[in-house]
Design a protein around this motif. Sequence first.
Motif, mmCIF file in Angstrom:
data_model
loop_
_atom_site.group_PDB
_atom_site.id
_atom_site.type_symbol
_atom_site.label_atom_id
_atom_site.label_comp_id
_atom_site.label_asym_id
_atom_site.label_seq_id
_atom_site.Cartn_x
_atom_site.Cartn_y
_atom_site.Cartn_z
ATOM 1 N N ALA A 126 66.303 23.226 20.976
ATOM 2 C CA ALA A 126 65.261 22.278 20.578
ATOM 3 C C ALA A 126 65.829 21.206 19.651
ATOM 4 C CB ALA A 126 64.112 23.016 19.900
ATOM 5 N N ASP A 127 66.698 21.606 18.736
ATOM 6 C CA ASP A 127 67.325 20.631 17.834
ATOM 7 C C ASP A 127 68.209 19.652 18.609
ATOM 8 O OD1 ASP A 127 66.073 21.891 15.773
ATOM 9 O OD2 ASP A 127 67.832 22.987 15.053
ATOM 10 N N ARG A 128 68.974 20.157 19.566
ATOM 11 C CA ARG A 128 69.863 19.284 20.337
ATOM 12 C C ARG A 128 69.072 18.305 21.206
ATOM 13 N NH1 ARG A 128 74.588 22.517 23.308
ATOM 14 N NH2 ARG A 128 74.958 20.370 23.999
ATOM 15 N N LEU A 129 67.976 18.774 21.790
ATOM 16 C CA LEU A 129 67.151 17.885 22.607
ATOM 17 C C LEU A 129 66.440 16.844 21.741
ATOM 18 C CD1 LEU A 129 65.628 20.466 25.118
ATOM 19 C CD2 LEU A 129 67.235 18.639 25.661
ATOM 20 N N THR A 130 66.025 17.247 20.550
ATOM 21 C CA THR A 130 65.371 16.292 19.640
ATOM 22 C C THR A 130 66.332 15.184 19.237
ATOM 23 O OG1 THR A 130 63.936 18.061 18.805
ATOM 24 C CG2 THR A 130 64.122 16.082 17.459
ATOM 25 N N GLU A 131 67.614 15.518 19.072
ATOM 26 C CA GLU A 131 68.620 14.519 18.708
ATOM 27 C C GLU A 131 68.728 13.407 19.752
ATOM 28 O OE1 GLU A 131 70.734 14.009 16.168
ATOM 29 O OE2 GLU A 131 69.887 15.614 14.963
ATOM 30 N N THR A 132 68.510 13.755 21.018
ATOM 31 C CA THR A 132 68.662 12.775 22.094
ATOM 32 C C THR A 132 67.386 11.986 22.357
ATOM 33 O OG1 THR A 132 68.043 14.419 23.777
ATOM 34 C CG2 THR A 132 70.384 14.243 23.198
ATOM 35 N N MET A 133 66.266 12.384 21.735
ATOM 36 C CA MET A 133 64.991 11.704 21.968
ATOM 37 C C MET A 133 64.852 10.479 21.077
ATOM 38 S SD MET A 133 62.303 14.838 22.373
ATOM 39 C CE MET A 133 62.279 15.878 23.821
ATOM 40 N N LYS A 137 59.778 11.357 18.351
ATOM 41 C CA LYS A 137 59.537 12.386 19.371
ATOM 42 C C LYS A 137 60.379 13.616 19.060
ATOM 43 C CE LYS A 137 58.328 9.323 23.205
ATOM 44 N NZ LYS A 137 58.638 8.954 24.614
ATOM 45 N N THR A 138 59.819 14.782 19.310
ATOM 46 C CA THR A 138 60.518 16.049 19.065
ATOM 47 C C THR A 138 60.274 16.997 20.229
ATOM 48 O OG1 THR A 138 58.596 16.869 17.822
ATOM 49 C CG2 THR A 138 60.402 15.881 16.537
ATOM 50 N N MET A 139 61.138 17.996 20.330
ATOM 51 C CA MET A 139 61.016 19.020 21.371
ATOM 52 C C MET A 139 60.358 20.253 20.777
ATOM 53 S SD MET A 139 61.366 20.284 24.368
ATOM 54 C CE MET A 139 62.243 18.972 25.187
ATOM 55 N N GLY A 199 61.902 20.825 17.164
ATOM 56 C CA GLY A 199 63.289 20.550 16.859
ATOM 57 C C GLY A 199 63.438 19.580 15.698
ATOM 58 N N LYS A 200 64.539 19.725 14.982
ATOM 59 C CA LYS A 200 64.794 18.875 13.809
ATOM 60 C C LYS A 200 66.031 18.040 14.044
ATOM 61 C CE LYS A 200 62.850 22.448 10.806
ATOM 62 N NZ LYS A 200 63.134 23.426 9.743
#
Length: 577
Positions: A126-133, A137-139, A199-200
Amino acid sequence: MTQAEIKLCSLLLQEHFGEIVEKIGVHLIRTGSQPLRVIAHDTGTSLDQVKKALCVLIQHNLVIYQVHKRGVVEYEAQCSRVLRMLRYPRYIYTAKTLYSDTGELIVEELLLNGKMAMSAVVKKVADRLTETMEDGKTMDYAEVSNTFVRLADTHFVQRCPLVPATENSDPGPPPPAPTLVINEKDMYVVPKLSLIGKGKRRRSSDEDATGEPKAKRPKHTTDNKEPIPDDGIYWQANLDRFHQHFRDQGIVSAVANRMDQVISKWVGQWLSEIFTYLKMWPLAYSQSQHSRVNSEFQFTFQTQTSSEIVRTMLRMSEITTSSSAPFTQPLSSNEIFRSLPVGYNISKQVLDQYLTLLADDPLEFVGKSGDSGGGMYVINLHKALGSLATATLESVVQERFGSRCARIFRLVLQKKHLEQKQVEDFAMIPAKEAKDMLYKMLSENFISLQEIPKTPDHAPSRTFYLYTVNILSAARMLLHRCYKSVANLIERRQFETKENKRLLEKSQRVEAIIASMQATGAEEAQLQEIEEMITAPERQQLETLKRNVNKLDACEIQVDETIFLLESYIESTVKRQ
């Protein structure tokens, strides 16, 4: 264990874990199972470093241990598991294809870390996906958790064995090493976790999430730390399930190439003849009827009908059939019809005709095992792997020796045993050329020579010399060459990177400076000035390096596909002997 396999294992271990782990792993591969102190003595490595290296190898399932009667713990390397590291990119790409970016990152984290708890995987992904958003926006943890459950339901991830509760409660002295066990029913059971959160994004090292400086942060004691909800339950990627998916994809592709293209071509010729005849009677057959009938037939026969039926059968059997089974579970025609993809517009009668056509095919990918339920059908996985391995050998012979040698190879493969004179006659090739081609393939171990003496003295004048193809032996020979090829590709890639190490480091420094300046809102002229630190010849050299490395990576993946096919065939054949 051949030298090519040992060399490849050494390169893979060094690339993934470094020199110390590679030294310990290769030593265990060469010598077999050994206790801890013997490993440290033979490798000249300190006991502490050996322990850390073994922990890394055990964490990634590359080494197993067993306790002997005298209480000595011995460690043994799993060479086949080490070689599977070559296939990591393919596992990750498959997860991305089936379960999008979330599934890709879940499998990637499990492969990089060996074993992880579900809660840790969900938070990390979730943190890694949030980084790309985009900003704002967060996962959500729940979305990642749902993808993890889907991977477990389809057996792409599985639980790791645990220490039994009785062993923990035993008041006696602890054993030298724990015994790990797991119930087969619990391997894919996901614990019920209430993971709430999102995600953070990463913060700078000097500030926390609230923006306060690091020095002003209050120190938290370990007592305030929340317990992990699934502590002690670890998960790992189920590589055998990925291999089953690769095998199924290969079988579907083979059926599509063999059946669907031939059927489409035949039906197209048949339709063109019918339409030509009907156009002679314009009153009875209008242009609108021609268009409607033509479109219906084109939809029915241009789609990959045979391969889609086989794909449906494999999908129905993927959970119920073991990855090492020679056949799938029997499926009735009615079950297959109900399980076809939604919108796949074929009638039950057409399905039965296709199943009959597949069952009557000489390759025997599909077999009929009964008549109940409209007919019971199975997929012969062993014969399918054999056909794929044979096609691979034929392709290699044609690329290496030419089309005439490939004709002779297929002829000997079809006739089983042939004398040299028979090969010349059947292949319609002059005697001198046929003799040269046979000896060339014989010297490369693609075909073998069998002697059948008329008398006990084995006199050449009274002995038949028959050429034959031993597919298992030829597959092993080709597999050995594939291992050598992959090792050469890895060494070449490492050499290219080492030769341009200074230029790569300079490029990385420039990219880091540009990224930091963009974050601070630098002007375009300043960014252009930094980019000019890399000259035009250096930039061209970097592009050439990138192109060469990409080619080498693509070659590794292509050779690994051949390795997987040959390994699957050899394993299936050995189990049946």
